[in-house]
Design a protein around this motif. Structure first.
Motif, PDB file in Angstrom:
ATOM      1  N   MET A  45      20.248  63.683 -87.713  1.00 45.35           N
ATOM      2  CA  MET A  45      20.128  65.053 -88.197  1.00 45.35           C
ATOM      3  C   MET A  45      21.424  65.565 -88.823  1.00 45.35           C
ATOM      4  O   MET A  45      21.421  66.483 -89.623  1.00 45.35           O
ATOM      5  N   GLU A  46      22.553  64.937 -88.438  1.00 48.41           N
ATOM      6  CA  GLU A  46      23.847  65.317 -89.020  1.00 48.41           C
ATOM      7  C   GLU A  46      24.221  64.462 -90.221  1.00 48.41           C
ATOM      8  O   GLU A  46      25.265  64.682 -90.836  1.00 48.41           O
ATOM      9  N   LYS A  47      23.382  63.459 -90.514  1.00 45.93           N
ATOM     10  CA  LYS A  47      23.659  62.531 -91.609  1.00 45.93           C
ATOM     11  C   LYS A  47      25.008  61.830 -91.419  1.00 45.93           C
ATOM     12  O   LYS A  47      25.763  61.645 -92.375  1.00 45.93           O
ATOM     13  N   ARG A  48      25.300  61.442 -90.214  1.00 47.74           N
ATOM     14  CA  ARG A  48      26.544  60.707 -89.962  1.00 47.74           C
ATOM     15  C   ARG A  48      26.467  59.338 -90.632  1.00 47.74           C
ATOM     16  O   ARG A  48      25.400  58.697 -90.623  1.00 47.74           O
ATOM     17  N   PRO A  49      27.578  58.866 -91.176  1.00 44.30           N
ATOM     18  CA  PRO A  49      27.553  57.591 -91.915  1.00 44.30           C
ATOM     19  C   PRO A  49      27.043  56.410 -91.100  1.00 44.30           C
ATOM     20  O   PRO A  49      26.378  55.532 -91.634  1.00 44.30           O
ATOM     21  N   LYS A  50      27.353  56.381 -89.803  1.00 41.03           N
ATOM     22  CA  LYS A  50      26.975  55.236 -88.981  1.00 41.03           C
ATOM     23  C   LYS A  50      25.697  55.486 -88.187  1.00 41.03           C
ATOM     24  O   LYS A  50      25.392  54.742 -87.244  1.00 41.03           O
ATOM     25  N   ALA A  51      24.943  56.521 -88.556  1.00 41.79           N
ATOM     26  CA  ALA A  51      23.694  56.815 -87.849  1.00 41.79           C
ATOM     27  C   ALA A  51      22.703  55.659 -87.968  1.00 41.79           C
ATOM     28  O   ALA A  51      21.972  55.348 -87.022  1.00 41.79           O
ATOM     29  N   GLY A  52      22.676  55.010 -89.130  1.00 37.23           N
ATOM     30  CA  GLY A  52      21.760  53.895 -89.334  1.00 37.23           C
ATOM     31  C   GLY A  52      22.033  52.735 -88.392  1.00 37.23           C
ATOM     32  O   GLY A  52      21.098  52.097 -87.882  1.00 37.23           O
ATOM     33  N   ILE A  53      23.317  52.460 -88.158  1.00 39.18           N
ATOM     34  CA  ILE A  53      23.680  51.365 -87.247  1.00 39.18           C
ATOM     35  C   ILE A  53      23.199  51.668 -85.833  1.00 39.18           C
ATOM     36  O   ILE A  53      22.637  50.812 -85.145  1.00 39.18           O
ATOM     37  N   LEU A  54      23.420  52.926 -85.384  1.00 39.49           N
ATOM     38  CA  LEU A  54      22.980  53.317 -84.040  1.00 39.49           C
ATOM     39  C   LEU A  54      21.458  53.254 -83.941  1.00 39.49           C
ATOM     40  O   LEU A  54      20.916  52.855 -82.904  1.00 39.49           O
TER      41      LEU A  54
END
Length: 466
Positions: A376-385
């Motif tokens: 929801m925050e569009k963090r760069p590493k969200a996809g990895i998590l």
């Protein structure tokens, strides 16, 4: 003793009679909070519908709603492992230090406990705003910049470890079974007052805590700060000088917004701030003041800080709301529904599960809620998590630890396979609700999707540095 749907609905508004909610032993007391989950969902849907009809807009946002529900789930997870601190401490005092015993089935005991629990809540709530260490836990509830029924479920898992002491005087004479009923009723009543669709309820505004009064409490306008602490009744605020009527349009949230949907960060960042401030502040007594005086205190300031230092409100404040694609919102809602089902099933089956299985489910829930916050925050590493989360869920599900989960997918798969059996398309097939192909496909596709997204992010990052 069970409760009917009608009784459960009335429990939300604290309108059950003493005869309907008096129990001899603690073991007989229903879990009114858990049984209210379907009503929470129904009222949230109703609030959205009414808001759309009245104002042609929705009362909240998907990211903030998921954040509030995530914090609510986290706050209840300790109850899966341990008995409530409120009840454990209360029972201990009752068993060892009670002065006398009021009759559990007397209406007078019921009404006295109603007043006692609400009075204790007022002082706990007030001190939670006026003592920094307690505010560090309670601020979670105020961190939303929306005000709706989702916000009511936005709770701190740390708060229960500070509230119990305010109830102990009642343990000297009020039976635990009576206390346990009112502890839940007081909490449930505060659900429906977190809304903007109810404006004013007339003369009851003088006695009860209402949506109007509680909107003030959640405001960050200077006139709203440290006002209206009541739980069920507003009379305590009128008596002790903390009442404020709703006036100018309320702007919700913290005076210094956190700007995050990460449930772990929202829970723990205030403690980190106290820790850093504690060591940065000179003098022993000043260090103690950092912990026990108000969150606005500093050396040379009054106990609660200076009112003029509260940031001004212009009315043009823009909530933290990172723009994400519509498909990502849909993705988050669907996967949150899966985790919500896992959580509800955990509450329902906890007595039949092994300790290993319970801890595994809790770990998956925490990992998932954290990942949703990152998305929801569009963090760069969200996809990895998210790759890690889906892989863990897929592996654990395939091993059979989550046999009751993804019931809708399992049901659809079972119906299709049964239909195939009826038409003779499947021979020697054995239904396996522990791991349907649909579930396997769903999470495998998610892993592949986030793998592609992560590779794109890595590639674009490298291009920017060339």
């Amino acid at each position: 003793m069970g409760t009917t749907a009608g009784q459960q609905l009335r429990a939300l508004f604290y309108v059950l009679s003493p005869s309907e909610s008096a129990f001899r032993t603690l073991e007989e007391v229903p879990d009114y909070v858990e049984k209210s989950i379907p009503f929470f969902i129904a009222f949230i849907v109703l609030e959205f519908a009414v808001s759309w009809v009245q104002q042609h807009k929705l009362p909240g946002r998907i990211n903030d709603g998921i954040s509030s529900l995530s914090l609510g789930i986290l706050s209840r997870l300790p109850d899966v492992l341990f008995r409530s601190v409120d009840l454990v401490s209360y029972i201990y005092v009752w068993n060892n230090y009670r002065l006398f015993e009021l009759p559990w089935d007397s209406p007078w005991t019921w009404y006295l406990t109603f007043l006692g629990v609400d009075f204790a809540y007022y002082w706990f709530h007030r001190i939670s705003h006026e003592a920094n260490i307690l505010w560090a836990a309670h601020q979670v509830h105020h961190s939303s910049e929306d005000y709706n029924l989702f916000t009511a479920l936005r709770q701190s898992f740390l708060q229960r470890y500070t509230s119990w002491m305010f109830n102990l005087p009642m343990a000297l004479f009020i039976p635990p079974s009576v206390f346990a009923v009112h502890l839940q009723f007081n909490l449930l009543y505060q659900f429906w007052i977190h809304t903007e669709v109810v404006t004013n309820i007339g003369p009851l505004e003088w006695i009860l805590n209402t949506p109007s009064h509680h909107r003030v409490h959640h405001g960050r306008n200077p006139y709203c700060i440290d006002k209206n602490y009541g739980g069920t009744l507003i009379i305590w605020d009128r008596i002790f000088g903390t009442f404020e009527a709703e006036d100018a349009k309320v702007v919700y949230g913290l005076t210094h917004p956190v700007n995050s949907f990460d449930p772990i960060l929202l829970q723990l960042r205030p403690l980190a701030h106290i820790w850093n401030t504690f060591w940065a502040t000179p003098g022993f007594w000043n260090k103690l003041s950092v912990i026990f005086k108000g969150p606005g205190w500093g050396p040379g300031k009054p106990r609660l800080g200076l009112p003029e230092e509260i940031p001004a409100v212009t009315g043009n404040e823009v909530p933290f709301n990172p723009s994400v694609p519509a498909y990502l919102n849909c993705y988050a809602v669907v996967h949150f529904a899966v985790i919500m089902e896992l959580y509800i099933d955990l509450l329902a089956t906890v007595t039949t599960l092994s300790q290993e299985n319970i801890l595994l489910r809790i770990a998956i829930i925490i990992l998932s809620l954290t990942s949703f916050g990152f998305l929801m925050e569009k963090r760069p590493k969200a996809g990895i998590l998210e790759i890690i989360r889906c892989s863990v869920f897929l592996g654990v599900y395939k091993l059979g630890y989550l046999r009751n989960q993804l019931s809708l997918l399992d049901y659809a798969y079972e119906r299709n396979e049964l239909r195939s059996l009826q038409w003779g398309f499947v021979v020697n097939s054995r239904l396996n609700p522990a791991f349907s192909p649909l579930a396997k496909v769903l999470f495998s596709l998610c892993i592949a999707f986030w793998g592609i997204q992560t590779m794109r992010w890595i590639t674009s990052s490298k291009d920017k540095h060339l």
